[in-house]
Design a protein around this motif. Structure first.
Motif, short mmCIF file in Angstrom:
data_model
loop_
_atom_site.label_atom_id
_atom_site.label_comp_id
_atom_site.label_asym_id
_atom_site.label_seq_id
_atom_site.Cartn_x
_atom_site.Cartn_y
_atom_site.Cartn_z
N SER A 8 0.82 -1.22 0.00
CA SER A 8 0.00 0.00 0.00
C SER A 8 0.85 1.27 0.00
N LEU A 9 2.16 1.15 -0.21
CA LEU A 9 3.04 2.31 -0.18
C LEU A 9 2.61 3.39 -1.17
N ALA A 10 2.23 3.00 -2.37
CA ALA A 10 1.82 3.98 -3.39
C ALA A 10 0.63 4.82 -2.91
N ASP A 11 -0.27 4.22 -2.17
CA ASP A 11 -1.43 4.94 -1.65
C ASP A 11 -1.08 5.78 -0.43
N GLU A 12 -0.10 5.35 0.34
CA GLU A 12 0.24 6.01 1.60
C GLU A 12 1.21 7.17 1.47
N ILE A 13 2.06 7.16 0.44
CA ILE A 13 3.21 8.06 0.39
C ILE A 13 2.84 9.54 0.46
#
Length: 97
Positions: A8-13
């Motif tokens: 989920s890094l892309a959504d969290e960054i």
């Protein structure tokens, strides 16, 4: 910040909570330094949006630049005088490539 292999890094960054993590840590460090060594400079070294080599297509993209600029402003606002980027060229943290 986050784990480089987090799905989920892309959504969290760019989420405020993800960006605020720098302020929480840097503020704590600044408090200790002001109390224990008020004339010392705080330097930030080897930093990136995600550890464990980051994630290709996320931490080496324009989007990750927003995280970097946010971090620069955050540490400057806390009077931390130097910030060293881990990698400008190459790898999943690359700034130029």
């Amino acid at each position: 910040a986050g784990y480089g292999q987090d799905p989920s890094l892309a959504d969290e960054i760019l989420e405020p909570g993800f960006l605020d993590f720098t302020r929480v840590i840097a503020s704590s460090i600044s408090t200790v330094v002001r109390r224990e060594a008020p004339h010392a400079q705080v330097w930030v070294g080897e930093t990136a949006a995600a550890w464990d080599s980051g994630e290709a297509g996320i931490t080496d993209t324009f989007e990750s630049g927003f995280w970097f600029v946010d971090q620069l402003g955050t540490v400057a606002s806390l009077e931390q005088t130097v910030m060293c980027r881990q990698c400008f060229v190459g790898g999943n943290y690359t700034m130029i490539g």
